[in-house]
Motif scaffolding. Sequence first.
Motif, PDB file in Angstrom:
ATOM      1  N   LEU A  71     101.740  81.889  43.302  1.00 42.74           N
ATOM      2  CA  LEU A  71     101.206  82.462  42.072  1.00 42.74           C
ATOM      3  C   LEU A  71     101.836  83.807  41.745  1.00 42.74           C
ATOM      4  O   LEU A  71     101.373  84.488  40.814  1.00 42.74           O
ATOM      5  N   ASN A  72     102.867  84.201  42.520  1.00 47.65           N
ATOM      6  CA  ASN A  72     103.584  85.428  42.179  1.00 47.65           C
ATOM      7  C   ASN A  72     104.254  85.279  40.819  1.00 47.65           C
ATOM      8  O   ASN A  72     104.706  84.202  40.448  1.00 47.65           O
ATOM      9  N   ASN A  73     104.318  86.376  40.096  1.00 42.89           N
ATOM     10  CA  ASN A  73     104.949  86.416  38.784  1.00 42.89           C
ATOM     11  C   ASN A  73     104.244  85.506  37.772  1.00 42.89           C
ATOM     12  O   ASN A  73     104.863  84.930  36.890  1.00 42.89           O
ATOM     13  N   THR A  74     102.930  85.373  37.925  1.00 40.28           N
ATOM     14  CA  THR A  74     102.120  84.623  36.966  1.00 40.28           C
ATOM     15  C   THR A  74     100.902  85.463  36.599  1.00 40.28           C
ATOM     16  O   THR A  74     100.434  86.295  37.391  1.00 40.28           O
ATOM     17  N   LEU A  75     100.373  85.229  35.412  1.00 39.73           N
ATOM     18  CA  LEU A  75      99.167  85.937  34.998  1.00 39.73           C
ATOM     19  C   LEU A  75      97.957  85.499  35.814  1.00 39.73           C
ATOM     20  O   LEU A  75      97.011  86.269  35.998  1.00 39.73           O
ATOM     21  N   THR A  76      97.988  84.262  36.314  1.00 42.89           N
ATOM     22  CA  THR A  76      96.909  83.807  37.200  1.00 42.89           C
ATOM     23  C   THR A  76      96.868  84.650  38.471  1.00 42.89           C
ATOM     24  O   THR A  76      95.788  84.983  38.970  1.00 42.89           O
ATOM     25  N   GLY A  77      98.037  84.993  38.992  1.00 38.08           N
ATOM     26  CA  GLY A  77      98.089  85.849  40.166  1.00 38.08           C
ATOM     27  C   GLY A  77      97.568  87.247  39.897  1.00 38.08           C
ATOM     28  O   GLY A  77      97.064  87.915  40.812  1.00 38.08           O
ATOM     29  N   VAL A  78      97.656  87.703  38.648  1.00 36.01           N
ATOM     30  CA  VAL A  78      97.095  89.003  38.287  1.00 36.01           C
ATOM     31  C   VAL A  78      95.574  88.937  38.222  1.00 36.01           C
ATOM     32  O   VAL A  78      94.867  89.848  38.661  1.00 36.01           O
ATOM     33  N   VAL A  79      95.046  87.821  37.688  1.00 26.09           N
ATOM     34  CA  VAL A  79      93.604  87.700  37.463  1.00 26.09           C
ATOM     35  C   VAL A  79      92.846  87.396  38.747  1.00 26.09           C
ATOM     36  O   VAL A  79      91.762  87.946  38.992  1.00 26.09           O
ATOM     37  N   PHE A 101      86.606  94.272  31.531  1.00 26.72           N
ATOM     38  CA  PHE A 101      87.679  94.396  30.548  1.00 26.72           C
ATOM     39  C   PHE A 101      88.474  95.670  30.782  1.00 26.72           C
ATOM     40  O   PHE A 101      89.716  95.655  30.775  1.00 26.72           O
ATOM     41  N   MET A 102      87.783  96.779  30.992  1.00 24.51           N
ATOM     42  CA  MET A 102      88.481  98.043  31.217  1.00 24.51           C
ATOM     43  C   MET A 102      89.312  98.005  32.490  1.00 24.51           C
ATOM     44  O   MET A 102      90.450  98.493  32.523  1.00 24.51           O
ATOM     45  N   GLY A 103      88.748  97.432  33.553  1.00 27.73           N
ATOM     46  CA  GLY A 103      89.481  97.369  34.805  1.00 27.73           C
ATOM     47  C   GLY A 103      90.741  96.538  34.705  1.00 27.73           C
ATOM     48  O   GLY A 103      91.792  96.914  35.232  1.00 27.73           O
ATOM     49  N   ALA A 104      90.655  95.400  34.004  1.00 30.98           N
ATOM     50  CA  ALA A 104      91.832  94.544  33.862  1.00 30.98           C
ATOM     51  C   ALA A 104      92.837  95.122  32.881  1.00 30.98           C
ATOM     52  O   ALA A 104      94.049  95.055  33.102  1.00 30.98           O
ATOM     53  N   TRP A 105      92.360  95.697  31.789  1.00 34.39           N
ATOM     54  CA  TRP A 105      93.266  96.221  30.763  1.00 34.39           C
ATOM     55  C   TRP A 105      94.034  97.447  31.267  1.00 34.39           C
ATOM     56  O   TRP A 105      95.214  97.617  30.960  1.00 34.39           O
ATOM     57  N   ASP A 106      93.368  98.302  32.041  1.00 30.18           N
ATOM     58  CA  ASP A 106      93.988  99.544  32.505  1.00 30.18           C
ATOM     59  C   ASP A 106      94.728  99.397  33.825  1.00 30.18           C
ATOM     60  O   ASP A 106      95.388 100.348  34.262  1.00 30.18           O
ATOM     61  N   ASP A 107      94.617  98.251  34.470  1.00 31.93           N
ATOM     62  CA  ASP A 107      95.237  98.093  35.789  1.00 31.93           C
ATOM     63  C   ASP A 107      96.759  98.185  35.684  1.00 31.93           C
ATOM     64  O   ASP A 107      97.377  97.560  34.818  1.00 31.93           O
ATOM     65  N   PHE A 108      97.331  98.968  36.569  1.00 32.44           N
ATOM     66  CA  PHE A 108      98.787  99.163  36.553  1.00 32.44           C
ATOM     67  C   PHE A 108      99.448  98.749  37.864  1.00 32.44           C
ATOM     68  O   PHE A 108     100.470  98.058  37.870  1.00 32.44           O
ATOM     69  N   LEU A 109      98.840  99.136  38.987  1.00 30.71           N
ATOM     70  CA  LEU A 109      99.502  98.956  40.274  1.00 30.71           C
ATOM     71  C   LEU A 109      99.644  97.480  40.648  1.00 30.71           C
ATOM     72  O   LEU A 109     100.737  97.027  41.019  1.00 30.71           O
ATOM     73  N   TRP A 110      98.546  96.700  40.549  1.00 32.93           N
ATOM     74  CA  TRP A 110      98.612  95.303  40.972  1.00 32.93           C
ATOM     75  C   TRP A 110      99.540  94.472  40.087  1.00 32.93           C
ATOM     76  O   TRP A 110     100.363  93.718  40.604  1.00 32.93           O
ATOM     77  N   PRO A 111      99.477  94.558  38.749  1.00 30.27           N
ATOM     78  CA  PRO A 111     100.472  93.824  37.947  1.00 30.27           C
ATOM     79  C   PRO A 111     101.902  94.254  38.227  1.00 30.27           C
ATOM     80  O   PRO A 111     102.816  93.417  38.186  1.00 30.27           O
ATOM     81  N   LEU A 112     102.108  95.527  38.522  1.00 34.97           N
ATOM     82  CA  LEU A 112     103.456  95.994  38.835  1.00 34.97           C
ATOM     83  C   LEU A 112     103.983  95.349  40.109  1.00 34.97           C
ATOM     84  O   LEU A 112     105.180  95.076  40.231  1.00 34.97           O
ATOM     85  N   ILE A 113     103.091  95.070  41.065  1.00 39.77           N
ATOM     86  CA  ILE A 113     103.505  94.479  42.337  1.00 39.77           C
ATOM     87  C   ILE A 113     103.731  92.976  42.202  1.00 39.77           C
ATOM     88  O   ILE A 113     104.718  92.435  42.703  1.00 39.77           O
ATOM     89  N   VAL A 114     102.834  92.295  41.516  1.00 34.27           N
ATOM     90  CA  VAL A 114     102.860  90.828  41.516  1.00 34.27           C
ATOM     91  C   VAL A 114     103.771  90.255  40.430  1.00 34.27           C
ATOM     92  O   VAL A 114     104.201  89.103  40.543  1.00 34.27           O
ATOM     93  N   LEU A 115     104.093  91.023  39.394  1.00 30.05           N
ATOM     94  CA  LEU A 115     104.906  90.515  38.291  1.00 30.05           C
ATOM     95  C   LEU A 115     106.336  91.046  38.393  1.00 30.05           C
ATOM     96  O   LEU A 115     106.540  92.220  38.703  1.00 30.05           O
ATOM     97  N   SER A 116     107.289  90.180  38.106  1.00 27.94           N
ATOM     98  CA  SER A 116     108.696  90.583  38.095  1.00 27.94           C
ATOM     99  C   SER A 116     109.431  90.160  36.828  1.00 27.94           C
ATOM    100  O   SER A 116     110.480  90.704  36.505  1.00 27.94           O
ATOM    101  N   ASP A 117     108.897  89.191  36.112  1.00 25.64           N
ATOM    102  CA  ASP A 117     109.511  88.717  34.881  1.00 25.64           C
ATOM    103  C   ASP A 117     108.951  89.514  33.707  1.00 25.64           C
ATOM    104  O   ASP A 117     107.736  89.629  33.538  1.00 25.64           O
ATOM    105  N   GLN A 118     109.835  90.068  32.880  1.00 24.73           N
ATOM    106  CA  GLN A 118     109.400  90.917  31.776  1.00 24.73           C
ATOM    107  C   GLN A 118     108.534  90.159  30.781  1.00 24.73           C
ATOM    108  O   GLN A 118     107.667  90.752  30.131  1.00 24.73           O
ATOM    109  N   SER A 119     108.726  88.866  30.651  1.00 27.43           N
ATOM    110  CA  SER A 119     107.917  88.096  29.703  1.00 27.43           C
ATOM    111  C   SER A 119     106.448  88.031  30.108  1.00 27.43           C
ATOM    112  O   SER A 119     105.586  87.734  29.273  1.00 27.43           O
ATOM    113  N   ASN A 120     106.145  88.322  31.374  1.00 24.72           N
ATOM    114  CA  ASN A 120     104.766  88.301  31.859  1.00 24.72           C
ATOM    115  C   ASN A 120     104.168  89.695  32.004  1.00 24.72           C
ATOM    116  O   ASN A 120     103.011  89.815  32.435  1.00 24.72           O
TER     117      ASN A 120
END
Length: 284
Positions: free
Chosen positions: A144-152, A211-230
């Motif tokens: 689930l790396n580099n997927t929005l499911t992995g972020v959620v 909503f605030m926690g997911a919208w403002d989250d920076f560190l975890w999406p930065l780690i799990v996402l690598s494709d700019q489209s995601n």
Amino acid sequence: MTPPAHRRAVLRVAVRYALRYALLLAVLALTIGPFLWQLSTSLKGPGEDIYSYPPKLLPSDPTLHNYAEVADTIPVWDFALNSLKVAAANVLTNCAGAALAGYALARMRFRGRKVAVVAFVMAMLVPLESIMIAQFLLMRDLQLNNTLTGVVLPGCIGAMNVLLMRNAFAHLPYEVEEAAFVDGANAWQRFLRIALPSVKGTLAVVAVFAFMGAWDDFLWPLIVLSDQSNFTLTIGLNFLHGTFADNQRLVAAGSVIAVLPLIVMFACLQRYFFRGVGEGAVKG
């Protein structure tokens, strides 16, 4: 009371109110002052000095050119859509999961219920940074790396939200559900038709926090996402800041774009949000 004593009492009350309102105005300025300054900066044109002294809050020639330039430079709306998907999924999973878990902990009798409550409390004490590597390895094993499911997925049910819902359900009178039980209502019917409608305020609190926690989250999406489209909006705005560090107008416009959905979310749910304080009351 003599007139001089009465005047002194009135003066003391006036001074007390003046100090109270002065303190409230100071807190208000510290709270919304940075946002107003960012909004003002985002509306200023290239010919207006944003570093002038004394600073000018109102732009002399307001323009929306900075917002259009942000949208032309980076796919900010695609990033915002990704953030909206993550935040919406986080709200749905937290509201549903926390409500179900909270109701079970507050109303149902089963072995290990107190241990489960302690486990949720202990989960709140664990720093996110200490388990982030384990979360990343788990997402990698699940592919689930580099997927929005992995972020959620890691934040789909928060321990704090479960405890909030548990406390809300625990303050509901048992007599109401006992009457429904006598009438033949099963656990699902009592949960959906009696308990859940009575805790709308707490549900709104959970929704806003999720909503605030997911919208403002920076560190975890930065780690799990690598494709700019995601990329989510917070990561995309970080690239904007690095590209245009010398153009604070574009950075301010991007910041306002990121904050506006939170304002809309709170404006829509504020009526239920403030009702959460008196949750559990029974209407006659």
